[in-house]
Design a protein around this motif. Structure first.
Motif, PDB file in Angstrom:
ATOM      1  N   ASN A 179     107.483 -36.066  73.108  1.00 21.02           N
ATOM      2  CA  ASN A 179     106.833 -36.806  74.699  1.00 21.02           C
ATOM      3  C   ASN A 179     107.081 -38.373  74.216  1.00 21.02           C
ATOM      4  N   PRO A 180     108.829 -38.837  74.121  1.00 19.92           N
ATOM      5  CA  PRO A 180     108.953 -39.875  74.163  1.00 19.92           C
ATOM      6  C   PRO A 180     108.934 -40.636  75.126  1.00 19.92           C
ATOM      7  N   GLY A 181     108.134 -40.715  76.520  1.00 20.11           N
ATOM      8  CA  GLY A 181     107.594 -41.344  77.929  1.00 20.11           C
ATOM      9  C   GLY A 181     106.508 -42.010  77.525  1.00 20.11           C
ATOM     10  N   SER A 182     105.972 -41.773  76.283  1.00 20.08           N
ATOM     11  CA  SER A 182     104.139 -42.290  75.978  1.00 20.08           C
ATOM     12  C   SER A 182     104.673 -43.303  75.535  1.00 20.08           C
ATOM     13  N   GLU A 183     105.188 -43.406  74.407  1.00 26.38           N
ATOM     14  CA  GLU A 183     105.726 -44.406  73.519  1.00 26.38           C
ATOM     15  C   GLU A 183     107.010 -45.420  74.535  1.00 26.38           C
ATOM     16  N   GLN A 184     107.237 -44.884  75.191  1.00 25.30           N
ATOM     17  CA  GLN A 184     108.018 -46.614  76.509  1.00 25.30           C
ATOM     18  C   GLN A 184     107.651 -47.013  77.161  1.00 25.30           C
ATOM     19  N   ALA A 185     106.727 -46.132  77.058  1.00 25.34           N
ATOM     20  CA  ALA A 185     105.687 -46.907  78.883  1.00 25.34           C
ATOM     21  C   ALA A 185     104.930 -47.658  78.127  1.00 25.34           C
ATOM     22  N   VAL A 186     104.511 -47.875  77.130  1.00 27.94           N
ATOM     23  CA  VAL A 186     103.573 -49.191  76.039  1.00 27.94           C
ATOM     24  C   VAL A 186     104.574 -50.366  75.356  1.00 27.94           C
ATOM     25  N   ASN A 187     105.869 -49.476  75.211  1.00 29.43           N
ATOM     26  CA  ASN A 187     106.896 -50.357  75.276  1.00 29.43           C
ATOM     27  C   ASN A 187     107.173 -51.565  76.569  1.00 29.43           C
ATOM     28  N   LYS A 188     107.398 -50.839  77.671  1.00 26.13           N
ATOM     29  CA  LYS A 188     107.592 -51.372  78.716  1.00 26.13           C
ATOM     30  C   LYS A 188     106.432 -52.105  78.911  1.00 26.13           C
ATOM     31  N   MET A 189     105.448 -51.856  79.048  1.00 29.65           N
ATOM     32  CA  MET A 189     103.926 -52.731  79.206  1.00 29.65           C
ATOM     33  C   MET A 189     103.776 -54.071  78.571  1.00 29.65           C
ATOM     34  N   ALA A 190     104.353 -54.172  77.319  1.00 27.96           N
ATOM     35  CA  ALA A 190     103.654 -54.803  75.964  1.00 27.96           C
ATOM     36  C   ALA A 190     105.564 -56.134  76.158  1.00 27.96           C
ATOM     37  N   ALA A 191     106.725 -55.671  76.127  1.00 31.52           N
ATOM     38  CA  ALA A 191     107.463 -56.648  77.288  1.00 31.52           C
ATOM     39  C   ALA A 191     106.810 -57.256  78.458  1.00 31.52           C
ATOM     40  N   GLN A 192     105.940 -56.702  79.358  1.00 30.54           N
ATOM     41  CA  GLN A 192     105.954 -57.031  80.574  1.00 30.54           C
ATOM     42  C   GLN A 192     104.800 -58.226  80.478  1.00 30.54           C
ATOM     43  N   HIS A 193     104.502 -58.230  79.441  1.00 28.55           N
ATOM     44  CA  HIS A 193     103.469 -58.935  79.379  1.00 28.55           C
ATOM     45  C   HIS A 193     103.537 -60.368  77.856  1.00 28.55           C
ATOM     46  N   ILE A 194     104.258 -59.598  77.983  1.00 32.07           N
ATOM     47  CA  ILE A 194     105.255 -61.034  76.651  1.00 32.07           C
ATOM     48  C   ILE A 194     105.728 -62.051  77.625  1.00 32.07           C
ATOM     49  N   GLY A 195     106.993 -61.139  78.858  1.00 28.38           N
ATOM     50  CA  GLY A 195     107.416 -62.186  79.477  1.00 28.38           C
ATOM     51  C   GLY A 195     106.433 -62.977  80.382  1.00 28.38           C
TER      52      GLY A 195
END
Length: 232
Positions: A179-195
């Motif tokens: 289920n690569p979607g779970s890793e994709q979710a945290v990566n997207k969230m991390a990028a959003q907070h960094i931005g």
């Protein structure tokens, strides 16, 4: 005198035949049990690869069969990246189901995301009247667009999952399918907070200051005594 009947036709004893059959059956049972146990160990080893003492036996081998990279487009760049910031964020992402307890269905991931954000000034967007030079070519005045932030770029070498808690149904789902979607979710969230952190860090102001210093040094080497840079 008592006579004794002796079988001379070579026919096997029916009781002996039954005993032989049961003996063969009992002999097959341990073999079948060993095969079943080996199959279970093989399945577990290929899925998790964490069985104690079987690291070498179930060791994974990585083979890169990727094709060559294909050039899709070329874009001319005129932006001057004048500043870059390194950021780190801890993402605590939890997903649960309304009518089921977390022990049955739900996930919670603690993830450390690290990445960089660049700030640049697009020198190609200078208007026709954006550069003014006096007759003696000793003074120059430039008007440039404001610096803008680039997209956050996560560093996979510095980003990692600290912990991941999963309910029973989620564990079963992960066991039988990736289920690569779970890793994709945290990566997207991390990028959003960094931005978001980059917007509050004053990175664009620093980029404009560095751009001004760069242009003053460049035009100063060409003989200009006074260089003024405006943004907006």
């Amino acid at each position: 005198m008592t006579s004794t009947d002796v079988r001379t036709d070579g026919a096997p004893d029916p009781e002996g035949t039954g005993r032989d059959r049961r003996a063969r059956t009992r002999g097959c049972l341990p073999f079948a049990g060993v095969c079943a146990a080996a199959l279970v160990l093989l399945l577990l080893g290929t899925r998790v690869g964490l069985l104690p003492g079987f690291g070498d036996f179930f060791g994974e081998r990585t083979t890169d069969r990727s094709g060559p990279a294909v050039l899709k487009a070329v874009q001319d760049m005129s932006s001057y990246e004048a500043a870059s910031g390194n950021f780190q964020v801890v993402v605590d992402l939890e997903k649960d189901t309304k009518f089921l307890p977390d022990a049955i269905r739900g996930t919670r991931t603690l993830y450390v995301g690290a990445g960089t954000v660049g700030a640049s000034v697009d020198l190609g967007q200078v208007a026709e009247d954006g550069v003014k030079v006096n007759e003696d070519r000793t003074e120059a005045e430039l008007r440039l667009p404001h610096a803008v932030l680039g997209k956050p770029a996560l560093d996979p070498d510095r980003s990692y999952a600290v912990s991941k808690q999963r309910g029973l149904l989620d564990r079963l789902g992960d066991f039988f399918s990736d289920n690569p979607g779970s890793e994709q979710a945290v990566n997207k969230m991390a990028a959003q907070h960094i931005g978001e952190a980059a917007k509050e860090s004053g990175l664009t102001a620093r980029a404009e200051k560095n751009t001004t210093a760069m242009l003053q040094g460049l035009l100063g080497s060409l003989g200009f005594e006074k260089v003024t840079v405006h943004y907006g």
